[in-house]
Motif scaffolding. Structure first.
Motif, mmCIF file in Angstrom:
data_model
loop_
_atom_site.group_PDB
_atom_site.id
_atom_site.type_symbol
_atom_site.label_atom_id
_atom_site.label_comp_id
_atom_site.label_asym_id
_atom_site.label_seq_id
_atom_site.Cartn_x
_atom_site.Cartn_y
_atom_site.Cartn_z
ATOM 1 N N SER A 216 0.812 -1.222 0.000
ATOM 2 C CA SER A 216 0.000 0.000 0.000
ATOM 3 C C SER A 216 0.843 1.267 0.000
ATOM 4 N N TRP A 219 2.967 3.454 -3.759
ATOM 5 C CA TRP A 219 2.536 4.606 -4.558
ATOM 6 C C TRP A 219 1.909 5.616 -3.600
ATOM 7 N N THR A 221 -0.424 7.880 -1.566
ATOM 8 C CA THR A 221 -1.856 7.770 -1.296
ATOM 9 C C THR A 221 -2.553 9.111 -1.476
ATOM 10 N N GLU A 222 -3.871 9.057 -1.533
ATOM 11 C CA GLU A 222 -4.684 10.277 -1.547
ATOM 12 C C GLU A 222 -5.471 10.364 -0.248
ATOM 13 N N GLY A 237 -12.198 2.782 -2.913
ATOM 14 C CA GLY A 237 -10.845 2.341 -3.174
ATOM 15 C C GLY A 237 -10.297 1.575 -1.987
ATOM 16 N N HIS A 277 -6.027 4.458 -1.625
ATOM 17 C CA HIS A 277 -5.774 4.430 -3.067
ATOM 18 C C HIS A 277 -7.104 4.331 -3.812
ATOM 19 N N SER A 280 -8.095 4.476 -9.666
ATOM 20 C CA SER A 280 -7.113 4.878 -10.679
ATOM 21 C C SER A 280 -5.680 4.501 -10.306
ATOM 22 N N HIS A 281 -5.451 4.110 -9.066
ATOM 23 C CA HIS A 281 -4.103 3.744 -8.630
ATOM 24 C C HIS A 281 -3.767 2.286 -8.904
ATOM 25 N N TRP A 283 -2.990 0.453 -11.685
ATOM 26 C CA TRP A 283 -1.816 0.154 -12.499
ATOM 27 C C TRP A 283 -0.521 0.676 -11.899
ATOM 28 N N PRO A 284 -0.476 1.898 -11.369
ATOM 29 C CA PRO A 284 0.776 2.314 -10.716
ATOM 30 C C PRO A 284 1.199 1.371 -9.592
ATOM 31 N N LEU A 285 0.245 0.990 -8.744
ATOM 32 C CA LEU A 285 0.562 0.089 -7.637
ATOM 33 C C LEU A 285 1.035 -1.267 -8.141
ATOM 34 N N GLN A 286 0.313 -1.837 -9.094
ATOM 35 C CA GLN A 286 0.631 -3.179 -9.559
ATOM 36 C C GLN A 286 1.940 -3.225 -10.340
#
Length: 314
Positions: A216, A219, A221-222, A237, A277, A280-281, A283-286
């Motif tokens: 987690s 990337w 977080t928001e 999310g 997350h 939208s997160h 792909w960046p995370l994976q």
């Protein structure tokens, strides 16, 4: 290394394929069965769903499936996700036991090294062939799983933050490679099939757990905020943390005051926050997680070759 090292016609490659043909057929059967279940979910399983509610990316559970195939659809996806999650452990046990550990224990690997096959070439062939099969098989399963999710992306079973995120991403292809490397390292360290299988499994689980602990945080977080009047803000999310916000802007644990204004004032609570997350997160995370797993795999493989050279030099 010769260009024919991995050719089906080269002696070592053909020997490895013949020696482990039972395992290859078992892997092919696993991929075929899992792919068949996913094809059912993609076709008849999806067509029999009766979607209730409004599917929206802004609502985590905005719709549910209650059609004729809803129950079977749910269990098929859960079952295939579980099957995929066990692949790294299975690869570690296989590499530590049957693939490498057994040959080292019986002395057949050492005998081969005295012939025309160098230890490095032997190990490379032993690792590359199953790695190619693992990537090919898991790649097919990831594509099918994503095809299923694409048809009903807002069902809980197909949302990465409520289901199994790894089943929808390249992490599925990377983790078995880590298991394969861990099993190989354990085999060269112990040279006993059963012991190597266990150690490879433990090492794979340990590294997988480590990746899970930092997942987690791979990337940024928001954070969204809610007022005292309305409570926690709505957030769709993966939630990483949540709590109360004080007058100084600090994030603290929720004092669990409920609607008690006096309690909120005593704890200087001016609002609430949720950190996580959004969808939208994914792909960046994976992709970052996949890169991390591949980096760990490369490190374990490098350590495996170093161990091999030390063993041969002794």
């Amino acid at each position: 290394m010769s260009a024919t090292t991995f050719s089906p016609r080269s002696g070592l490659t053909w020997t490895v394929l013949r020696l482990h043909r039972g395992s290859i057929w078992l892997w092919a059967l696993y991929v075929a069965v899992t792919a068949g279940l996913l094809l059912w979910a993609w076709g008849p399983g999806t067509s029999g769903l009766g979607i209730i509610g409004v599917c929206s990316p802004k609502v985590a559970t905005g719709c549910v499936a209650e059609g004729d195939t809803a129950g079977a659809y749910h269990y098929v996806l859960q079952f295939t996700d579980v099957l995929v999650s066990f692949l790294p452990a299975a690869a570690a046990v296989y590499a530590g036991g049957t693939l490498i550990g057994q040959e080292l224990e019986r002395g057949t690997a050492q005998l081969m090294w005295t012939q025309s096959v160098s230890p490095v070439r032997w190990l490379t062939t032993k690792l590359v062939l199953p790695a190619l099969l693992l990537v090919a098989g898991t790649g097919v399963l990831v594509l099918l799983r994503r095809a299923v999710a694409a048809q009903t992306p807002h069902l809980t079973d197909n949302q990465w933050f409520t289901g199994s995120p790894g089943a929808l991403s390249p992490v599925v292809m990377a983790m078995p490679l880590l298991g394969l490397a861990c099993g190989a390292l354990a085999a060269l360290l112990k040279r006993r099939a059963l012991t190597s299988a266990v150690i490879g499994l433990v090492l794979t689980v340990a590294l997988g757990t480590l990746v899970g602990l930092v997942r987690s945080r791979l990337w940024p977080t928001e954070t969204v905020f809610g007022s005292v009047e309305h409570g926690y803000p709505g957030f769709v999310g993966e939630v990483v943390s949540e709590g109360a916000v004080t007058g100084s802007g600090a994030h603290v644990a929720d004092p669990m005051c409920g609607g008690d204004r006096a309690c909120l004032v005593d704890h200087n609570v001016t609002g609430f926050y949720t950190e996580g997350h959004p969808p939208s997160h994914f792909w960046p995370l994976q992709l970052v997680e996949t890169g991390l797993v591949l980096a760990l795999t490369a490190a374990v493989v490098a350590l495996t070759y170093r161990t091999l050279r030390k063993r041969v030099a002794v």
